[in-house]
Design a protein around this motif. Structure first.
Motif, PDB file in Angstrom:
ATOM      1  N   ARG A   1       0.842  -1.192   0.000  1.00  0.00           N
ATOM      2  CA  ARG A   1       0.000   0.000   0.000  1.00  0.00           C
ATOM      3  C   ARG A   1       0.873   1.237   0.000  1.00  0.00           C
ATOM      4  O   ARG A   1       2.044   1.186   0.378  1.00  0.00           O
ATOM      5  CB  ARG A   1      -0.929  -0.004   1.206  1.00  0.00           C
ATOM      6  CG  ARG A   1      -0.233  -0.193   2.540  1.00  0.00           C
ATOM      7  CD  ARG A   1      -1.263  -0.394   3.625  1.00  0.00           C
ATOM      8  NE  ARG A   1      -0.636  -0.705   4.901  1.00  0.00           N
ATOM      9  CZ  ARG A   1      -1.320  -0.984   6.005  1.00  0.00           C
ATOM     10  NH1 ARG A   1      -2.637  -0.988   5.969  1.00  0.00           N
ATOM     11  NH2 ARG A   1      -0.715  -1.264   7.130  1.00  0.00           N
ATOM     12  N   PRO A   2       0.330   2.373  -0.422  1.00  0.00           N
ATOM     13  CA  PRO A   2       1.158   3.585  -0.529  1.00  0.00           C
ATOM     14  C   PRO A   2       1.528   4.154   0.831  1.00  0.00           C
ATOM     15  O   PRO A   2       0.734   4.136   1.769  1.00  0.00           O
ATOM     16  CB  PRO A   2       0.246   4.563  -1.280  1.00  0.00           C
ATOM     17  CG  PRO A   2      -0.836   3.734  -1.870  1.00  0.00           C
ATOM     18  CD  PRO A   2      -1.012   2.569  -0.953  1.00  0.00           C
ATOM     19  N   ILE A   3       2.746   4.647   0.911  1.00  0.00           N
ATOM     20  CA  ILE A   3       3.172   5.484   2.042  1.00  0.00           C
ATOM     21  C   ILE A   3       3.403   6.878   1.479  1.00  0.00           C
ATOM     22  O   ILE A   3       4.221   7.057   0.578  1.00  0.00           O
ATOM     23  CB  ILE A   3       4.454   4.951   2.688  1.00  0.00           C
ATOM     24  CG1 ILE A   3       4.237   3.536   3.227  1.00  0.00           C
ATOM     25  CG2 ILE A   3       4.891   5.870   3.816  1.00  0.00           C
ATOM     26  CD1 ILE A   3       5.447   2.957   3.901  1.00  0.00           C
ATOM     27  N   ASN A   4       2.681   7.847   2.006  1.00  0.00           N
ATOM     28  CA  ASN A   4       2.706   9.199   1.475  1.00  0.00           C
ATOM     29  C   ASN A   4       3.118  10.217   2.533  1.00  0.00           C
ATOM     30  O   ASN A   4       3.027   9.945   3.733  1.00  0.00           O
ATOM     31  CB  ASN A   4       1.330   9.593   0.930  1.00  0.00           C
ATOM     32  CG  ASN A   4       0.876   8.700  -0.214  1.00  0.00           C
ATOM     33  OD1 ASN A   4       1.683   8.017  -0.840  1.00  0.00           O
ATOM     34  ND2 ASN A   4      -0.418   8.709  -0.475  1.00  0.00           N
ATOM     35  N   VAL A   5       3.540  11.371   2.073  1.00  0.00           N
ATOM     36  CA  VAL A   5       3.684  12.533   2.948  1.00  0.00           C
ATOM     37  C   VAL A   5       2.398  13.338   2.807  1.00  0.00           C
ATOM     38  O   VAL A   5       2.099  13.860   1.728  1.00  0.00           O
ATOM     39  CB  VAL A   5       4.889  13.398   2.561  1.00  0.00           C
ATOM     40  CG1 VAL A   5       4.933  14.654   3.423  1.00  0.00           C
ATOM     41  CG2 VAL A   5       6.181  12.607   2.718  1.00  0.00           C
TER      42      VAL A   5
ATOM     43  N   ARG B   1      -5.257   8.734  15.817  1.00  0.00           N
ATOM     44  CA  ARG B   1      -6.417   9.023  14.978  1.00  0.00           C
ATOM     45  C   ARG B   1      -6.884  10.469  15.144  1.00  0.00           C
ATOM     46  O   ARG B   1      -7.208  11.159  14.173  1.00  0.00           O
ATOM     47  CB  ARG B   1      -7.564   8.064  15.310  1.00  0.00           C
ATOM     48  CG  ARG B   1      -7.350   6.645  14.840  1.00  0.00           C
ATOM     49  CD  ARG B   1      -8.397   5.718  15.443  1.00  0.00           C
ATOM     50  NE  ARG B   1      -9.741   6.119  15.128  1.00  0.00           N
ATOM     51  CZ  ARG B   1     -10.512   5.552  14.198  1.00  0.00           C
ATOM     52  NH1 ARG B   1     -10.039   4.544  13.491  1.00  0.00           N
ATOM     53  NH2 ARG B   1     -11.733   5.970  13.978  1.00  0.00           N
ATOM     54  N   ASN B   2      -6.934  10.927  16.390  1.00  0.00           N
ATOM     55  CA  ASN B   2      -7.455  12.271  16.650  1.00  0.00           C
ATOM     56  C   ASN B   2      -6.536  13.357  16.113  1.00  0.00           C
ATOM     57  O   ASN B   2      -7.009  14.452  15.757  1.00  0.00           O
ATOM     58  CB  ASN B   2      -7.684  12.464  18.153  1.00  0.00           C
ATOM     59  CG  ASN B   2      -8.867  11.660  18.660  1.00  0.00           C
ATOM     60  OD1 ASN B   2      -9.782  11.339  17.895  1.00  0.00           O
ATOM     61  ND2 ASN B   2      -8.851  11.313  19.941  1.00  0.00           N
TER      62      ASN B   2
ATOM     63  N   GLY C   1      -2.247   4.251   5.582  1.00  0.00           N
ATOM     64  CA  GLY C   1      -3.431   3.480   5.890  1.00  0.00           C
ATOM     65  C   GLY C   1      -3.825   2.630   4.713  1.00  0.00           C
ATOM     66  O   GLY C   1      -3.024   2.321   3.852  1.00  0.00           O
ATOM     67  N   LYS C   2      -5.080   2.209   4.717  1.00  0.00           N
ATOM     68  CA  LYS C   2      -5.577   1.554   3.523  1.00  0.00           C
ATOM     69  C   LYS C   2      -5.690   2.624   2.456  1.00  0.00           C
ATOM     70  O   LYS C   2      -5.631   3.810   2.762  1.00  0.00           O
ATOM     71  CB  LYS C   2      -6.923   0.898   3.808  1.00  0.00           C
ATOM     72  CG  LYS C   2      -6.798  -0.313   4.733  1.00  0.00           C
ATOM     73  CD  LYS C   2      -8.136  -0.998   4.915  1.00  0.00           C
ATOM     74  CE  LYS C   2      -8.007  -2.224   5.804  1.00  0.00           C
ATOM     75  NZ  LYS C   2      -9.298  -2.904   6.024  1.00  0.00           N
TER      76      LYS C   2
ATOM     77  N   THR D   1      -9.762   6.735   5.122  1.00  0.00           N
ATOM     78  CA  THR D   1     -10.579   7.249   4.033  1.00  0.00           C
ATOM     79  C   THR D   1     -10.467   8.764   4.021  1.00  0.00           C
ATOM     80  O   THR D   1     -10.904   9.430   4.953  1.00  0.00           O
ATOM     81  CB  THR D   1     -12.060   6.842   4.199  1.00  0.00           C
ATOM     82  OG1 THR D   1     -12.140   5.418   4.292  1.00  0.00           O
ATOM     83  CG2 THR D   1     -12.874   7.314   3.017  1.00  0.00           C
ATOM     84  N   ASN D   2      -9.837   9.292   2.971  1.00  0.00           N
ATOM     85  CA  ASN D   2      -9.618  10.737   2.874  1.00  0.00           C
ATOM     86  C   ASN D   2      -9.069  11.282   4.188  1.00  0.00           C
ATOM     87  O   ASN D   2      -9.638  12.187   4.804  1.00  0.00           O
ATOM     88  CB  ASN D   2     -10.915  11.445   2.496  1.00  0.00           C
ATOM     89  CG  ASN D   2     -10.659  12.860   1.982  1.00  0.00           C
ATOM     90  OD1 ASN D   2      -9.520  13.251   1.754  1.00  0.00           O
ATOM     91  ND2 ASN D   2     -11.724  13.621   1.816  1.00  0.00           N
TER      92      ASN D   2
END
Length: 836
Positions: A326-330, A482-483, A497-498, A520-521
């Motif tokens: 899965r992608p790992i992004n900045v 998460r927060n 994440g996914k 998700t977004n």
């Protein structure tokens, strides 16, 4: 180590057990425990799953490993030829303009108690799925309701916006298990369902003594038969009465090995929480499947012996991929009031050119596979490749190029300070660019490496970015993580994440839609372009025409490349490796029939089942003989300050031996060669005890403990032959070899006159540096050990002139005498002649 004790126990009891009996136990009365493990050549073992084996609830997001093999779905999917495989469902078709999905059922399908799998079971399974937490946000969007058409068919009615939904086809061929309703889940639902219809509290724990035996019903090829008391190991046994392998029906007959025989009788899982122990278990051959962050994979793949029996999906070319990659992004906080530039596409593009993409995977080893595509879709994934737009990817592809980064910044009125830091112009208040912080979980080893190196790249360019670790391992830590995203409490963030790359394009792209949630977004992207993307996405999912589908997909990718507040960086490397020593048929370069799925993923049920059913035995036997030391390791002495080096070697019948030590703080060992060196400066007058272990391919081992005494040496070296005065003829080279010995086995040599002479510090050979003049030279020679203890000797070196050559005057005298004798002889001879 705990795992070592466990494995020693396994070895001692690896005999044919009661599990080898051909007749399976009744699944209504599975024993609560067994005393012995199945033979190694009958069981496929996996490790590194994060969930304990007690939760067999097919709806749970924390499902026990391999319990997915207990249930079947409607269809399977062959990703190699992109075809759907009949399982409980036999055929499906869209009806009434795509508003209805009609499914005909396999009339041979049955439960383990002999009852047929009915249309009612299918309908109730999907109704229950609509209530479960992991599916309730998505499934009800597409499906209006589910009804029985007749005893052998069902109709799934679609919501009006989802006619011809491609995601609906995913739902009938991946996640949703069909469960027995009458007499089983009808009762379970009445007892365990909460107000929302969720069955999350139900564990389906077959090992609980209070569990209703009538509920032990399954439809899949494997059923649970063992779980240890520590709840770290579980075993599933292949059912002889499995309906999918009978005279009436053969499920999954498209897989290459379905009719070869020799398939695994048992599927086992060991939970090993330590990463290093899990790596060792895989390298040693005790487990066939190993998931997670495998930091040493690159090194292991350099060993020919290791390659003899292991492989993986790591870094293969199309159509292969890392399992669950899965992608790992900045990710950028595009809503930041403090740093509004984080919402600007040009600023994110400039920062994308600052990242040294080549260096990161080299350091992280298997932590990352390769650089992600700016188009988001993966061009190597079987499911993505048909829709990957190469020209679009080339147009937006970013690399490491600081010149490009500077040009973009200067174009937007940014300038570089004399100290190398960057400033904004008037549009952003003539302030410094940064410093920013980038958040990442503390304990996610691979992505932490990524995040720290990204921060370093930005900082080295002149835009300071600081790493901030989030302690998700502490109580409540996950909610903190998460927060931070939900509250936009970050500047930059590691986005990992996914979705998984194995997902179909429409499901994969869902992660960047306008629904704001974890996975998700995640950045809350909701610009005008984001809304346009969402509209295209809704059309994408229901577009039946393939050409139109490709056009929509290209437009979505273009928007993502230009507008998404993230820099796509890498495909993450949860490199799922497999061993081919006992079993072959894993998805690989030679056998690409199916997407790889790891044991710790709680979806893709038929794909996982197909992967296991395609395995066949290699016929190799278990080795219970440990390696043998070539020379038994012995106690060592080392002088304080002296580097420690010791090479140990062992041999084994199967060839492969690797080594470990217990004290990795003070020493290190090359796991392949057995070479041991010190990690730190060893303390004087100290004894270290080092346990050295040699393992073979089956984790049989030989171990010994040695002492390493660090001595403080106060003894001077001694001359082997004491140096003496020397003579040399003028014009001739000078050679003199001196030798000393010391109890540390190390001596170096020095002299006081380095102008006229030189000495080899290791061998003690003295030679002249210049043409030596006639006369005497005084030379002091020193022999020195590691501690600086030394011994000295002064000698004289006489250089002889030609007239001082020994025997020269004597030769003149002899010649004179010879001439005199000859003269007298001649005189007497002449006198005699004269008399005559």
């Amino acid at each position: 180590m705990k795992i070592m004790n466990k494995i020693k126990y396994i070895i001692s009891i690896f005999i044919i057990s009661i599990l080898s009996i051909s007749s399976l136990p009744s699944y209504a009365s599975v024993p609560s425990q067994i005393d012995q493990y199945p033979p190694r050549d009958e069981v496929v073992w996996a490790t590194d799953s994060i969930y304990a084996p007690y939760n067999l609830n097919p709806w749970s997001p924390y499902l026990a490993p391999f319990s997915q093999l207990m249930f079947e779905t409607l269809f399977g999917y062959n990703s190699y030829n992109q075809s759907y495989i009949p399982v409980i469902g036999e055929t499906f078709s869209w009806m009434n303009g795509g508003s209805e999905l009609h499914i005909s059922l396999n009339t041979h399908a049955e439960w383990s108690n002999g009852n047929p799998i009915t249309a009612n079971d299918v309908v109730k399974s999907y109704e229950l799925a609509s209530y479960q937490p992991q599916w309730k946000t998505d499934l009800p969007l597409r499906f209006k309701n589910f009804t029985e058409a007749n005893s052998t068919g069902v109709i799934f009615y679609m919501n009006s916006d989802y006619n011809f939904s491609r995601r609906a086809i995913d739902w009938i061929s991946t996640n949703i298990p069909i469960i027995p309703w009458i007499g089983v889940y009808q009762e379970i639902y009445g007892i365990y369902a909460d107000g929302s219809g969720s069955l999350s509290s139900f564990e389906n724990n077959w090992w609980d003594p209070s569990f209703n035996p009538a509920w032990k019903v399954c439809s899949g090829p494997y059923a649970p038969i063992y779980r240890n008391n520590e709840q770290t190991e579980s075993i599933y046994q292949r059912r002889d009465d499995w309906w999918g392998n009978s005279t009436n029906v053969q499920l999954y007959s498209d897989i290459p090995n379905w009719n070869k025989g020799g398939h695994p009788k048992y599927i086992g899982n060991r939970i090993i929480m330590s990463q290093s122990e899990a790596d060792d278990a895989f390298r040693s051959g005790w487990v066939d499947l190993h998931g997670g962050y495998y930091q040493n994979m690159q090194n292991d793949f350099g060993s020919n012996n290791f390659l003899d029996y292991s492989g993986s999906w790591y870094n293969q070319t199309a159509p292969y991929q890392i399992a669950l990659s899965r992608p790992i992004n900045v990710a950028f906080n595009h809503e930041s009031a403090l740093y509004p530039e984080l919402g600007e596409p040009w600023f994110r593009e400039a920062m994308a050119w600052m990242i040294d993409y080549d260096a990161i995977p080299l350091v992280a080893e298997s932590g990352y596979w390769r650089k992600s595509e700016a188009t988001i879709l993966d061009n190597l994934s079987t499911v993505h490749k048909p829709y990957f737009n190469e020209s679009l990817a080339n147009q937006y592809r970013r690399t490491f190029n600081t010149t490009h980064a500077e040009a973009i910044l200067k174009l937007h009125d940014c300038w570089k300070q004399p100290n190398g830091m960057w400033n904004f112009g008037a549009a952003y208040g003539n302030r410094s660019i940064g410093p920013y912080t980038m958040i990442c979980p503390n304990t996610w080893t691979d992505v932490r490496i990524f995040t720290e190196m990204i921060c370093e790249d930005f900082t080295n360019f002149g835009i300071p970015v600081n790493f901030e670790g989030i302690p998700i391992e502490m109580s409540g830590g996950w909610e903190i993580w998460r927060n931070r995203w939900k509250n936009r409490d970050y500047d930059l963030g590691m986005s990992n994440g996914k979705p998984y790359v194995i997902e179909s394009p429409e499901e994969f792209l869902k992660a960047w839609r306008d629904e704001i949630d974890w996975n998700t977004n995640i950045t809350g992207w909701h610009s005008n372009k984001a809304m346009e993307f969402n509209e295209l996405y809704l059309q994408l999912e229901i577009e039946p025409d393939s050409d139109r589908y490709q056009y929509l997909l290209d437009e979505i990718q273009r928007i993502l490349c230009e507008e998404i507040p993230e820099i796509p960086c890498f495909i993450s490397g949860y490199s799922y490796a497999y061993s081919e020593f006992f079993w072959e048929g894993f998805t690989s370069i030679d056998n690409e029939y199916q997407q790889p799925i790891t044991t710790w993923d709680n979806s893709q049920i038929p794909i996982k089942t197909r992967m296991i059913l395609n395995l066949v035995s290699t016929g190799r036997i278990l080795d219970a003989t440990p390696p043998i030391w070539d020379v038994i390791p012995s106690n060592r002495l080392v002088s304080f300050g002296q580097p420690f080096y010791y090479d140990v070697d062992a041999t084994d019948d199967f060839g492969y031996v690797f080594y470990s030590i217990n004290d990795t703080s003070n020493f290190r060992i090359d796991s392949s060669t057995g070479e041991i060196e010190n990690n730190t400066i060893l303390l004087p007058s100290t004894t270290y005890y080092l346990n050295i272990t040699a393992f073979d391919a089956f984790y049989n081992y030989v171990s010994t403990t040695i002492s390493i005494d660090v001595i403080t040496d106060t003894t001077d070296p001694t001359w082997i032959i004491e140096p003496t005065d020397q003579k040399v003829n003028y014009g001739q080279p000078f050679f003199y070899d001196v030798n000393a010995t010391d109890n540390t086995d190390y001596v170096s040599y020095a002299i006081n006159d380095n102008f006229n002479f030189t000495i080899n510090p290791i061998t003690g050979l003295i030679t002249n540096n210049t043409v030596l003049n006639v006369g005497f030279y005084s030379l002091t020679i020193s022999a020195i050990d590691y501690q600086g203890n030394s011994i000295e000797k002064s000698i004289n070196i006489q250089v002889l002139a030609p007239d001082a050559i020994p025997g020269y005057d004597l030769m003149i005298l002899i010649i004179g005498i010879f001439i005199s004798i000859m003269s007298i002889g001649i005189y007497r001879w002449k006198k005699l002649i004269y008399k005559k």
